[in-house]
Design a protein around this motif. Structure first.
Motif, PDB file in Angstrom:
ATOM      1  N   ALA A 117      12.009   7.201   0.960  1.00  0.00           N
ATOM      2  CA  ALA A 117      11.835   8.538   1.530  1.00  0.00           C
ATOM      3  C   ALA A 117      10.646   9.262   0.933  1.00  0.00           C
ATOM      4  O   ALA A 117      10.031  10.108   1.565  1.00  0.00           O
ATOM      5  CB  ALA A 117      13.106   9.368   1.323  1.00  0.00           C
ATOM      6  N   SER A 118      10.298   8.927  -0.314  1.00  0.00           N
ATOM      7  CA  SER A 118       9.196   9.627  -0.960  1.00  0.00           C
ATOM      8  C   SER A 118       7.846   9.007  -0.646  1.00  0.00           C
ATOM      9  O   SER A 118       6.819   9.570  -0.950  1.00  0.00           O
ATOM     10  CB  SER A 118       9.402   9.620  -2.483  1.00  0.00           C
ATOM     11  N   SER A 119       7.832   7.811  -0.027  1.00  0.00           N
ATOM     12  CA  SER A 119       6.556   7.151   0.273  1.00  0.00           C
ATOM     13  C   SER A 119       6.784   6.084   1.328  1.00  0.00           C
ATOM     14  O   SER A 119       7.242   5.002   1.024  1.00  0.00           O
ATOM     15  CB  SER A 119       5.963   6.515  -0.990  1.00  0.00           C
ATOM     16  N   PRO A 169      -4.424   2.996  -3.976  1.00  0.00           N
ATOM     17  CA  PRO A 169      -3.177   2.858  -3.205  1.00  0.00           C
ATOM     18  C   PRO A 169      -2.929   1.466  -2.642  1.00  0.00           C
ATOM     19  O   PRO A 169      -1.885   1.244  -2.038  1.00  0.00           O
ATOM     20  CB  PRO A 169      -3.375   3.873  -2.067  1.00  0.00           C
ATOM     21  N   GLN A 170      -3.879   0.519  -2.801  1.00  0.00           N
ATOM     22  CA  GLN A 170      -3.693  -0.843  -2.301  1.00  0.00           C
ATOM     23  C   GLN A 170      -3.484  -1.780  -3.484  1.00  0.00           C
ATOM     24  O   GLN A 170      -4.293  -1.824  -4.408  1.00  0.00           O
ATOM     25  CB  GLN A 170      -4.937  -1.285  -1.521  1.00  0.00           C
ATOM     26  N   THR A 186       0.831  -1.202   0.000  1.00  0.00           N
ATOM     27  CA  THR A 186       0.000   0.000   0.000  1.00  0.00           C
ATOM     28  C   THR A 186       0.866   1.253   0.000  1.00  0.00           C
ATOM     29  O   THR A 186       2.024   1.226   0.412  1.00  0.00           O
ATOM     30  CB  THR A 186      -0.941   0.017   1.222  1.00  0.00           C
ATOM     31  N   GLY A 187       0.285   2.349  -0.475  1.00  0.00           N
ATOM     32  CA  GLY A 187       0.969   3.632  -0.485  1.00  0.00           C
ATOM     33  C   GLY A 187       0.713   4.389  -1.775  1.00  0.00           C
ATOM     34  O   GLY A 187       0.262   3.808  -2.775  1.00  0.00           O
ATOM     35  N   PRO A 188       0.982   5.684  -1.786  1.00  0.00           N
ATOM     36  CA  PRO A 188       0.784   6.474  -3.005  1.00  0.00           C
ATOM     37  C   PRO A 188       1.647   6.002  -4.169  1.00  0.00           C
ATOM     38  O   PRO A 188       1.294   6.223  -5.330  1.00  0.00           O
ATOM     39  CB  PRO A 188       1.144   7.897  -2.570  1.00  0.00           C
ATOM     40  N   HIS A 189       2.765   5.328  -3.875  1.00  0.00           N
ATOM     41  CA  HIS A 189       3.592   4.816  -4.966  1.00  0.00           C
ATOM     42  C   HIS A 189       2.864   3.712  -5.738  1.00  0.00           C
ATOM     43  O   HIS A 189       3.111   3.522  -6.928  1.00  0.00           O
ATOM     44  CB  HIS A 189       4.934   4.306  -4.433  1.00  0.00           C
ATOM     45  N   ILE A 190       1.949   3.001  -5.070  1.00  0.00           N
ATOM     46  CA  ILE A 190       1.162   1.976  -5.759  1.00  0.00           C
ATOM     47  C   ILE A 190       0.176   2.626  -6.723  1.00  0.00           C
ATOM     48  O   ILE A 190      -0.019   2.153  -7.856  1.00  0.00           O
ATOM     49  CB  ILE A 190       0.421   1.084  -4.737  1.00  0.00           C
ATOM     50  N   THR A 191      -0.433   3.710  -6.286  1.00  0.00           N
ATOM     51  CA  THR A 191      -1.342   4.444  -7.173  1.00  0.00           C
ATOM     52  C   THR A 191      -0.608   4.922  -8.417  1.00  0.00           C
ATOM     53  O   THR A 191      -1.133   4.832  -9.537  1.00  0.00           O
ATOM     54  CB  THR A 191      -1.956   5.653  -6.437  1.00  0.00           C
ATOM     55  N   LYS A 192       0.609   5.420  -8.244  1.00  0.00           N
ATOM     56  CA  LYS A 192       1.382   5.916  -9.387  1.00  0.00           C
ATOM     57  C   LYS A 192       1.695   4.798 -10.377  1.00  0.00           C
ATOM     58  O   LYS A 192       1.669   5.013 -11.590  1.00  0.00           O
ATOM     59  CB  LYS A 192       2.675   6.567  -8.888  1.00  0.00           C
ATOM     60  N   VAL A 193       1.991   3.603  -9.873  1.00  0.00           N
ATOM     61  CA  VAL A 193       2.225   2.463 -10.762  1.00  0.00           C
ATOM     62  C   VAL A 193       0.964   2.170 -11.570  1.00  0.00           C
ATOM     63  O   VAL A 193       1.007   1.980 -12.793  1.00  0.00           O
ATOM     64  CB  VAL A 193       2.660   1.211  -9.969  1.00  0.00           C
TER      65      VAL A 193
END
Length: 358
Positions: A271-273, A227-228, A202-209
């Motif tokens: 560090a970014s997420s 995000p999940q 989970t995390g905003p990095h998942i949304t970006k992918v």
């Protein structure tokens, strides 16, 4: 002596003491009957039959023979291969619970005997095998365990690799998840630059992918992306991997650094997420009928850890499947008895690292 943690020990008299000369891997069988019936048959000395392990369709796992001893399951293959019998009839597929149990056995055999996490190509190879591959020398059982079970072996390899935090051994085979496929997508996680990817991450990095996959015309989303990380993300990422020319287990839908960098341009860093973990809500929270997104997040983490007892889901309502899955997690951590009753405690909860629902 070698007995697998988490398996119910039910010793039987049919075996050759200290007769296991080598462990090349495990051989998958189908019982053509029930677990209870097979258990009784193996206790009859006249049967001259036995196996090291057996699974029930509900996920019950028995160990009948210590792995230092030779089972009587596949004739000429007994001296060099361990065996697992599985409840069902010829032509049946294994249940999700059985797949999980065999994956747990295979992961343990890998760690105990250094067996590679791959499909075996024949009796002289090593890895995960099946009865019919031994031909006449193994008794000529050409219909055991059946084509449906053989088609599930690649999934077992992937699950076992996830349990020990590895990818399957190159050359292990593996069916590629595809859009609209009924094959269960890969369910394990990897860490790239300190960030988790794969089922339950989970995390905003998942949304970006997910957004990048949509932009690349590799979307299998009915809604989102969000995000999940879900099975839809896995199927979408598998489409991206195939677009890059990857095949087999290299296109199982779980990112690698090279394919992720090609998708995003640059790799996100921790560090970014930073993942946020949910604090322990207290044991009383986990009561029958409780509904919460936190229960869904917990279930997804249990699946990612190879501790699933779910026939469907997981979902947002606390059920017995959640309890049995959590009990498997507690046993994986080494808890026994009442300490592995399936009701979360703070130590096991913190170790699970359940993401805070967004």
């Amino acid at each position: 002596m070698a007995r697998m943690p988490g398996a119910t020990w039910r010793p039987v008299p049919n075996y050759t003491k200290d007769g296991q000369l080598e462990v090349r891997g495990i051989v998958v069988h189908i019982m053509d009957g029930t677990l209870a019936g097979t258990d009784a048959w193996f206790r009859n000395p006249k049967s001259q039959a036995s196996s090291h392990w057996g699974t029930g369709r509900n996920g019950t796992l028995y160990q009948w023979i210590d792995t230092s001893n030779r089972g009587w399951a596949q004739a000429a293959g007994n001296k060099t291969w361990l065996s697992v019998e599985n409840e069902g009839r010829g032509g049946d597929a294994l249940t999700e619970q059985q797949l999980d149990r065999i994956a747990q056995i295979f992961a343990w055999v890998h760690q105990t005997y250094d067996v590679p996490l791959k499909r075996a190509t024949g009796p002289d190879d090593r890895g995960l095998g099946f009865h019919a591959m031994g031909g006449n020398a193994w008794g000529g059982h050409t219909s055991c365990p059946g084509t449906k079970v053989v088609a599930q072996l690649d999934e077992i390899v992937r699950h076992a690799a996830a349990l020990v935090g590895q990818r399957p051994t190159p050359g292990s085979g593996g069916s590629t998840p595809s859009t609209g496929s009924s094959t269960t997508p890969a369910r394990y996680q990897v860490t790239i630059n300190g960030l988790p990817y794969g089922y339950g991450a989970t995390g905003p990095h998942i949304t970006k992918v997910g957004q990048a996959l949509v932009k690349a015309s590799c979307s299998d989303y009915q809604s989102g992306p969000g995000p999940q990380w879900t099975d839809a993300d896995t199927r979408s990422y598998a489409a991206w991997q195939r677009k890059l020319g990857y095949t087999g287990t290299a296109a199982d839908g779980i990112p690698g650094a090279a394919s992720l960098k090609k998708l995003l341009g640059t790799l996100p860093t921790k560090a970014s997420s930073v993942p946020r973990y949910a604090p322990f809500p207290g044991a009383a929270f986990f009561s029958p009928g409780r509904r919460s997104p936190l229960i869904t997040a917990m279930g997804r983490r249990l699946v990612a850890e190879g501790c699933s007892a779910y026939a469907v889901g997981p979902g947002g309502t606390w059920t017995d499947a959640d309890r049995r899955s959590y009990a498997a997690w507690q046993k994986k951590l080494g808890y026994t008895g009442a300490a592995a009753d399936g009701i979360p405690g703070k130590a096991s909860w913190d170790a699970l690292k359940v993401p805070r629902p967004l």
